[in-house]
Design a protein around this motif. Structure first.
Motif, short mmCIF file in Angstrom:
data_model
loop_
_atom_site.label_atom_id
_atom_site.label_comp_id
_atom_site.label_asym_id
_atom_site.label_seq_id
_atom_site.Cartn_x
_atom_site.Cartn_y
_atom_site.Cartn_z
N ASN A 1 0.82 -1.21 0.00
CA ASN A 1 0.00 0.00 0.00
C ASN A 1 0.86 1.26 0.00
OD1 ASN A 1 -2.35 -1.50 0.00
ND2 ASN A 1 -2.52 -1.52 2.25
N LYS A 2 1.92 1.26 0.83
CA LYS A 2 2.80 2.44 0.90
C LYS A 2 3.49 2.68 -0.45
CE LYS A 2 2.46 3.62 5.31
NZ LYS A 2 2.02 4.97 5.77
N LEU A 3 3.96 1.61 -1.06
CA LEU A 3 4.66 1.75 -2.35
C LEU A 3 3.71 2.23 -3.44
CD1 LEU A 3 6.92 -1.43 -2.29
CD2 LEU A 3 7.64 0.94 -1.97
N GLU A 4 2.48 1.68 -3.45
CA GLU A 4 1.52 2.08 -4.47
C GLU A 4 1.15 3.55 -4.32
OE1 GLU A 4 -2.92 0.82 -6.14
OE2 GLU A 4 -1.82 -0.50 -4.77
N ILE A 5 0.94 4.00 -3.08
CA ILE A 5 0.59 5.40 -2.85
C ILE A 5 1.74 6.31 -3.28
CG2 ILE A 5 0.14 7.11 -1.04
CD1 ILE A 5 -1.38 4.89 0.49
N HIS A 6 2.98 5.95 -2.92
CA HIS A 6 4.14 6.80 -3.24
C HIS A 6 4.33 6.93 -4.75
CE1 HIS A 6 8.16 8.57 -2.72
NE2 HIS A 6 8.50 7.83 -3.77
N PHE A 7 4.33 5.79 -5.45
CA PHE A 7 4.65 5.82 -6.89
C PHE A 7 3.45 6.16 -7.77
CE2 PHE A 7 8.19 3.26 -5.28
CZ PHE A 7 9.25 3.91 -5.91
N SER A 8 2.29 6.40 -7.17
CA SER A 8 1.16 6.87 -7.96
C SER A 8 1.12 8.40 -8.05
CB SER A 8 -0.16 6.37 -7.35
OG SER A 8 -0.34 6.90 -6.04
N LYS A 9 1.97 9.08 -7.29
CA LYS A 9 1.98 10.54 -7.28
C LYS A 9 2.92 11.08 -8.35
CE LYS A 9 0.87 10.88 -2.34
NZ LYS A 9 1.31 11.38 -1.01
N THR A 10 2.45 12.07 -9.09
CA THR A 10 3.25 12.65 -10.18
C THR A 10 4.46 13.42 -9.64
OG1 THR A 10 1.79 14.59 -10.16
CG2 THR A 10 1.28 12.83 -11.73
N LYS A 11 4.36 13.97 -8.43
CA LYS A 11 5.51 14.71 -7.87
C LYS A 11 6.68 13.79 -7.58
CE LYS A 11 4.09 14.57 -2.99
NZ LYS A 11 3.77 15.40 -1.80
N HIS A 12 6.43 12.50 -7.48
CA HIS A 12 7.51 11.52 -7.30
C HIS A 12 7.92 10.88 -8.63
CE1 HIS A 12 5.79 11.04 -2.97
NE2 HIS A 12 6.68 12.03 -3.03
N GLY A 13 7.37 11.43 -9.74
CA GLY A 13 7.68 10.87 -11.06
C GLY A 13 6.83 9.69 -11.43
N GLY A 14 5.79 9.41 -10.65
CA GLY A 14 4.95 8.24 -10.89
C GLY A 14 3.69 8.55 -11.67
N GLY A 15 2.74 7.62 -11.59
CA GLY A 15 1.47 7.75 -12.28
C GLY A 15 0.50 6.71 -11.78
N GLU A 16 -0.62 6.60 -12.45
CA GLU A 16 -1.66 5.67 -12.01
C GLU A 16 -1.15 4.24 -12.01
OE1 GLU A 16 -6.23 4.30 -13.19
OE2 GLU A 16 -5.22 5.93 -14.27
N VAL A 17 -1.30 3.56 -10.87
CA VAL A 17 -0.80 2.19 -10.69
C VAL A 17 -1.91 1.21 -11.00
CG1 VAL A 17 0.17 0.52 -9.08
CG2 VAL A 17 0.91 2.91 -9.00
N GLU A 18 -1.60 0.25 -11.83
CA GLU A 18 -2.59 -0.78 -12.17
C GLU A 18 -2.50 -1.98 -11.23
OE1 GLU A 18 -3.54 -3.81 -15.91
OE2 GLU A 18 -2.43 -1.95 -16.26
N LYS A 19 -1.27 -2.36 -10.85
CA LYS A 19 -1.11 -3.56 -10.04
C LYS A 19 0.17 -3.45 -9.22
CE LYS A 19 -1.21 -8.62 -10.51
NZ LYS A 19 -1.19 -9.74 -11.48
N CYS A 20 0.14 -3.98 -8.01
CA CYS A 20 1.31 -3.98 -7.14
C CYS A 20 1.35 -5.33 -6.42
CB CYS A 20 1.23 -2.83 -6.13
SG CYS A 20 2.68 -2.66 -5.08
N GLU A 21 2.44 -6.09 -6.64
CA GLU A 21 2.50 -7.44 -6.04
C GLU A 21 3.92 -7.73 -5.57
OE1 GLU A 21 1.70 -10.51 -8.87
OE2 GLU A 21 2.54 -9.38 -10.55
N MET A 22 4.00 -8.59 -4.56
CA MET A 22 5.27 -8.97 -3.96
C MET A 22 5.80 -10.24 -4.62
SD MET A 22 7.73 -8.75 -1.77
CE MET A 22 7.26 -7.52 -0.54
#
Length: 394
Positions: A252-273
């Motif tokens: 959850n933390k990783l998805e929230i962080h990398f979904s933000k444009t200010k961190h260079g991210g974007g909309e996340v489709e899937k996050c798995e370990m």
């Protein structure tokens, strides 16, 4: 002889004068002008002189005309000569022009051939550039591939090998088991070979129960060569250097962080370990986000109430391009068939394991034993050899 009469006419204002010419035998010609009262000899002389002048003038005119005619003829001859020379010059120019045309055609043909050769050379250079570009792209992908492997601590053991780029893969072969069969793996190959040669084995259970099982070799289709064409995904990233914590909050933390444009991210489709490497695979909706995150590589993410520096590397998509397999017999594992269902599973499995451990039955130390009763379906998984040994783990 009768004289002939001739009439001369002068200007219209003069009246007609009659001149009589007398011809005799003594003279060839005589001019007889009868005297008149109106005309005198002087006027006739004046007329004759006038006619002489006219005659002289006519002679002069005739000579002038002859001179002009001669000039014209000379000029015509000059023009004719010039015309001949011009015709010759035209013919020479025509020949020169035709020769020049032939030379120009030859030059054009040579130029076309040179242009064709240059075009072919350009195509060859373009093909070579494309090949070089593809090779550079392939090398870059290989570099990305090996840079994308999650970090692990390694130790040099002093061994050397071929200068090739390889991946270690663990072999997991699923072998469906029929009912009334068992897989038995011995510690030593010589024991398995002895049991296999005996083939039929009488197993005694308790004091009154006895049955016969048959030992058969186990053949597996093992890969000898696997070639994988891997490429970096434009939608995925791998996140490593993660702290040990609960998986769900970490994702959850990783998805929230990398979904933000200010961190260079974007909309996340899937996050798995990926639990085997403690690495997270993140999938974005758009394909232009992963590249920017990979270039930055190190990212500070707030995890466990503090900033943690994680590493972002490319995610690899692999496709098998070449697979070479070989049917291989397991040296220490045998298949036991013909096992009846005469008691519960665990008890019968223990009885079979005790029987094949005894040296008097040709057995020895057993590493693994799996029994599948009649009427049931299960699968055995054959894995690769344990680390630092030459024995397989079944």
């Amino acid at each position: 002889m009768k004289p002939k009469q001739y009439y001369f006419f002068t200007k219209p204002q003069h009246r007609r004068q009659q001149i009589t010419f007398a011809m005799s035998s003594d003279e060839d010609f005589s001019l007889v002008i009868p005297p008149t009262t109106e005309e005198t000899l002087e006027s006739i002389k004046a007329l004759i002189n006038n006619n002489k002048k006219k005659h002289e003038q006519l002679i002069l005119d005739q000579e002038e005309l002859i001179a002009r005619r001669n000039d014209q003829q000379e000029m015509a001859e000059q023009f004719r000569q010039r015309s001949v020379k011009l015709n010759q010059k035209i013919k020479e120019d025509q020949r020169s022009y035709e020769e020049q045309m032939e030379n120009d055609k030859a030059k054009i043909k040579l130029g076309q051939q040179e242009a064709s050769d240059l075009t072919e050379q350009i195509l060859q250079v373009k093909e070579a550039l494309e090949e070089e570009k593809d090779r550079n792209h392939h090398l870059k992908q290989q570099n990305d591939v090996f840079s994308a492997v999650p970090e692990r601590k390694v130790v040099f053991n002093g061994l050397t090998g071929k200068d090739t780029q390889e991946f270690d893969m663990e072999t997991n072969i699923v072998y469906p088991m029929e009912g009334g069969t068992a897989f038995i793996t011995f510690e030593e190959e010589v024991v398995a070979s002895k049991i296999l040669k005996m083939q039929k084995h009488a197993v005694k259970v308790g004091t009154s129960c006895k049955f016969t099982v048959e030992a058969r070799p186990v053949h597996l289709m093992l890969p000898q060569l696997v070639e994988i064409n891997s490429e970096v995904s434009s939608h995925h990233i791998l996140i490593s250097r993660l702290p040990k914590m609960k998986i769900e909050p970490l994702l959850n933390k990783l998805e929230i962080h990398f979904s933000k444009t200010k961190h260079g991210g974007g909309e996340v489709e899937k996050c798995e370990m990926l639990p085997d490497s403690w690495t997270v695979a993140l999938t974005f909706v758009k394909n232009d986000i992963a590249k920017g995150l990979i270039v930055t590589e190190n990212h500070d993410v707030k995890l466990q109430e503090k900033m943690q520096r994680v590493r972002v590397t490319p995610f690899l998509n692999g496709k098998i391009t070449n697979l070479v397999t070989k049917m291989t017999a397991c040296p220490r594992t045998l298949l036991l068939t013909g096992i009846p269902t005469i008691m519960d599973r665990e008890t019968l499995q223990d009885e079979l394991q005790i029987h094949f451990q005894k040296s008097c039955h040709g057995g020895g130390e057993i590493v693994a034993f799996v029994y599948n009763p009649l009427g049931q379906h299960t699968s055995a998984v054959f894995g690769g050899p344990p680390k630092n040994t030459d024995k397989e783990t079944e």
